[in-house]
Design a protein around this motif. Structure first.
Motif, PDB file in Angstrom:
ATOM      1  N   HIS A 143       0.860  -1.191   0.000  1.00 50.78           N
ATOM      2  CA  HIS A 143       0.000   0.000   0.000  1.00 50.78           C
ATOM      3  C   HIS A 143       0.891   1.233   0.000  1.00 50.78           C
ATOM      4  O   HIS A 143       1.877   1.303   0.738  1.00 50.78           O
ATOM      5  CB  HIS A 143      -0.895   0.011   1.238  1.00 50.78           C
ATOM      6  N   PHE A 144       0.565   2.199  -0.851  1.00 51.64           N
ATOM      7  CA  PHE A 144       1.321   3.445  -0.907  1.00 51.64           C
ATOM      8  C   PHE A 144       0.349   4.606  -0.969  1.00 51.64           C
ATOM      9  O   PHE A 144      -0.855   4.429  -1.193  1.00 51.64           O
ATOM     10  CB  PHE A 144       2.260   3.458  -2.112  1.00 51.64           C
ATOM     11  N   ASN A 145       0.834   5.819  -0.786  1.00 52.58           N
ATOM     12  CA  ASN A 145      -0.026   6.997  -0.812  1.00 52.58           C
ATOM     13  C   ASN A 145       0.813   8.246  -1.068  1.00 52.58           C
ATOM     14  O   ASN A 145       1.282   8.900  -0.136  1.00 52.58           O
ATOM     15  CB  ASN A 145      -0.776   7.146   0.524  1.00 52.58           C
ATOM     16  N   PRO A 146       1.042   8.607  -2.351  1.00 53.06           N
ATOM     17  CA  PRO A 146       1.877   9.772  -2.653  1.00 53.06           C
ATOM     18  C   PRO A 146       1.252  11.080  -2.178  1.00 53.06           C
ATOM     19  O   PRO A 146       0.051  11.301  -2.335  1.00 53.06           O
ATOM     20  CB  PRO A 146       1.991   9.736  -4.180  1.00 53.06           C
ATOM     21  N   THR A 169     -14.703  14.130 -17.010  1.00 51.81           N
ATOM     22  CA  THR A 169     -15.404  13.797 -18.254  1.00 51.81           C
ATOM     23  C   THR A 169     -14.530  14.008 -19.481  1.00 51.81           C
ATOM     24  O   THR A 169     -14.747  13.389 -20.518  1.00 51.81           O
ATOM     25  CB  THR A 169     -16.665  14.672 -18.387  1.00 51.81           C
ATOM     26  N   GLU A 170     -13.528  14.872 -19.359  1.00 47.63           N
ATOM     27  CA  GLU A 170     -12.641  15.133 -20.493  1.00 47.63           C
ATOM     28  C   GLU A 170     -11.680  13.971 -20.753  1.00 47.63           C
ATOM     29  O   GLU A 170     -11.211  13.787 -21.869  1.00 47.63           O
ATOM     30  CB  GLU A 170     -11.858  16.423 -20.253  1.00 47.63           C
ATOM     31  N   TYR A 171     -11.414  13.190 -19.699  1.00 48.36           N
ATOM     32  CA  TYR A 171     -10.547  12.011 -19.830  1.00 48.36           C
ATOM     33  C   TYR A 171     -11.296  10.792 -19.295  1.00 48.36           C
ATOM     34  O   TYR A 171     -10.961  10.248 -18.238  1.00 48.36           O
ATOM     35  CB  TYR A 171      -9.237  12.210 -19.071  1.00 48.36           C
ATOM     36  N   PRO A 172     -12.339  10.358 -19.998  1.00 49.81           N
ATOM     37  CA  PRO A 172     -13.183   9.265 -19.492  1.00 49.81           C
ATOM     38  C   PRO A 172     -12.452   7.923 -19.375  1.00 49.81           C
ATOM     39  O   PRO A 172     -12.893   7.048 -18.632  1.00 49.81           O
ATOM     40  CB  PRO A 172     -14.310   9.184 -20.524  1.00 49.81           C
ATOM     41  N   ASN A 173     -11.364   7.752 -20.090  1.00 50.37           N
ATOM     42  CA  ASN A 173     -10.634   6.486 -20.045  1.00 50.37           C
ATOM     43  C   ASN A 173      -9.600   6.427 -18.925  1.00 50.37           C
ATOM     44  O   ASN A 173      -8.959   5.401 -18.723  1.00 50.37           O
ATOM     45  CB  ASN A 173      -9.939   6.227 -21.386  1.00 50.37           C
ATOM     46  N   LYS A 174      -9.452   7.545 -18.227  1.00 51.66           N
ATOM     47  CA  LYS A 174      -8.495   7.585 -17.130  1.00 51.66           C
ATOM     48  C   LYS A 174      -9.207   7.365 -15.803  1.00 51.66           C
ATOM     49  O   LYS A 174     -10.036   8.173 -15.391  1.00 51.66           O
ATOM     50  CB  LYS A 174      -7.764   8.944 -17.101  1.00 51.66           C
ATOM     51  N   GLU A 175      -8.869   6.269 -15.150  1.00 50.91           N
ATOM     52  CA  GLU A 175      -9.414   5.998 -13.823  1.00 50.91           C
ATOM     53  C   GLU A 175      -8.335   6.254 -12.773  1.00 50.91           C
ATOM     54  O   GLU A 175      -7.146   6.166 -13.055  1.00 50.91           O
ATOM     55  CB  GLU A 175      -9.882   4.545 -13.731  1.00 50.91           C
ATOM     56  N   LYS A 176      -8.784   6.591 -11.573  1.00 51.61           N
ATOM     57  CA  LYS A 176      -7.825   6.811 -10.499  1.00 51.61           C
ATOM     58  C   LYS A 176      -7.151   5.493 -10.145  1.00 51.61           C
ATOM     59  O   LYS A 176      -7.801   4.458 -10.026  1.00 51.61           O
ATOM     60  CB  LYS A 176      -8.527   7.402  -9.283  1.00 51.61           C
ATOM     61  N   TYR A 177      -5.849   5.542 -10.022  1.00 52.92           N
ATOM     62  CA  TYR A 177      -5.079   4.336  -9.741  1.00 52.92           C
ATOM     63  C   TYR A 177      -5.347   3.839  -8.318  1.00 52.92           C
ATOM     64  O   TYR A 177      -5.664   4.609  -7.406  1.00 52.92           O
ATOM     65  CB  TYR A 177      -3.586   4.590  -9.947  1.00 52.92           C
ATOM     66  N   SER A 178      -5.194   2.539  -8.145  1.00 48.88           N
ATOM     67  CA  SER A 178      -5.387   1.930  -6.829  1.00 48.88           C
ATOM     68  C   SER A 178      -4.152   2.151  -5.959  1.00 48.88           C
ATOM     69  O   SER A 178      -3.015   2.089  -6.436  1.00 48.88           O
ATOM     70  CB  SER A 178      -5.658   0.429  -6.973  1.00 48.88           C
ATOM     71  N   LEU A 179      -4.382   2.395  -4.681  1.00 51.08           N
ATOM     72  CA  LEU A 179      -3.285   2.570  -3.732  1.00 51.08           C
ATOM     73  C   LEU A 179      -2.785   1.237  -3.181  1.00 51.08           C
ATOM     74  O   LEU A 179      -1.812   1.205  -2.428  1.00 51.08           O
ATOM     75  CB  LEU A 179      -3.729   3.471  -2.583  1.00 51.08           C
ATOM     76  N   ILE A 180      -3.443   0.154  -3.551  1.00 51.56           N
ATOM     77  CA  ILE A 180      -2.998  -1.191  -3.181  1.00 51.56           C
ATOM     78  C   ILE A 180      -2.569  -1.910  -4.453  1.00 51.56           C
ATOM     79  O   ILE A 180      -3.348  -2.044  -5.394  1.00 51.56           O
ATOM     80  CB  ILE A 180      -4.112  -1.976  -2.465  1.00 51.56           C
TER      81      ILE A 180
END
Length: 279
Positions: A143-146, A169-180
């Protein structure tokens, strides 16, 4: 004739006694599987978009290790570690890096399982096998958290901000990365048996991750007019405010981040309650 028989019996007695002693000594030197517990202290660093130099900007690291030695060559190991990584381009002498001006720090909490291989037979307590170089591999879950400093000097979590337009909405293909995340653990070092129950182990370990966001930097600048990005997210994305929309923010090379550590382990053999001779 009687004397010859007596001498013959004496010889047989010595042979039997010698064989018994040799058998007992050999058995005493046989390896008994055992368990160790150890404490690791060292330093850690990372390689990624904001740092490409080994051992640059290291921070403290520590770990707790349980090792099961199954024979002179192989061991299983479970490890819990606390590491720290960082990089700060605001202090860089490189013009491009300083202009980008990004920085971060992150703790890493890791749980891993590994298999070790000793290049030489290793058996603490046996004077023939008191040291060996070794290597290992395994799998880690971490687990990390920058975090980075905002405009008023407060440290804020970067993942939830979406500094590269994640979740907009401008970057619909970008999801927030997992911290695990998980990683491939590789490394090696040197083992020294101080006595039958105490080992000193020097180790270098590296973790090949499957994320490019240990430092919250990977792709492009989203720019300042993205719907859904807060003013704080826009500032943290581009502190200097000098980069255009879709300009390269991270490395152009497709490569995931690594984190590594170097340390020394003090390892103690546990009482396994085995009967008979131990070494």
């Amino acid at each position: 004739m009687i004397m010859k028989r007596f001498n013959h019996r004496i010889k047989l007695l010595f042979i039997v006694a010698f064989a018994f002693i040799f058998s007992f000594s050999t058995k005493a030197q046989q390896f008994r599987p055992n368990t160790e517990i150890g404490i690791l202290l060292g330093t850690s660093y990372y390689l990624g978009d904001l740092n490409t130099t080994h051992f640059n900007q290291p921070l403290p690291a520590a770990g707790l290790i349980i090792r099961k030695n199954i024979d002179k060559r192989f061991a299983y190991k479970a490890e819990v570690m606390y590491l720290n990584i960082q990089s700060d381009e605001r202090k860089s002498e490189d013009t491009i890096a300083k202009n980008r001006g990004l920085h971060f720090k992150s703790p890493i909490y890791e749980l891993s399982g590994q298999v070790e291989f000793n290049f030489l037979p290793y058996q603490p307590g046996n004077p023939l096998y008191t040291w060996t170089p070794y290597v290992y591999t395994g799998v880690s879950l971490f687990h990390f958290n920058p975090q980075a400093e905002d405009s008023i000097g407060s440290w804020v979590d970067l993942q939830e901000l979406g500094t590269e337009g994640q979740g907009t909405t401008e970057y619909p293909n970008k999801e927030k990365y997992s911290l695990i995340q998980y990683a491939i653990a590789i490394g090696g070092g040197f083992k020294i048996a101080v006595n039958p129950s105490f080992n000193i182990i020097l180790e270098y370990g590296a973790r090949k991750t499957f994320t490019d966001y240990l430092d919250d930097v990977s792709t492009i600048y989203p720019g300042g007019g993205v719907t859904g990005m807060t003013s704080e997210a826009i500032y943290m994305s581009d502190p200097s405010g000098s980069h255009k929309k879709d300009e390269q923010r991270g490395s152009t090379k497709v490569a995931n981040d690594w984190y590594s550590f170097v340390g020394i382990t003090l390892s103690f053999k546990l009482n396994n309650n085995t009967k008979g001779c131990d070494y």
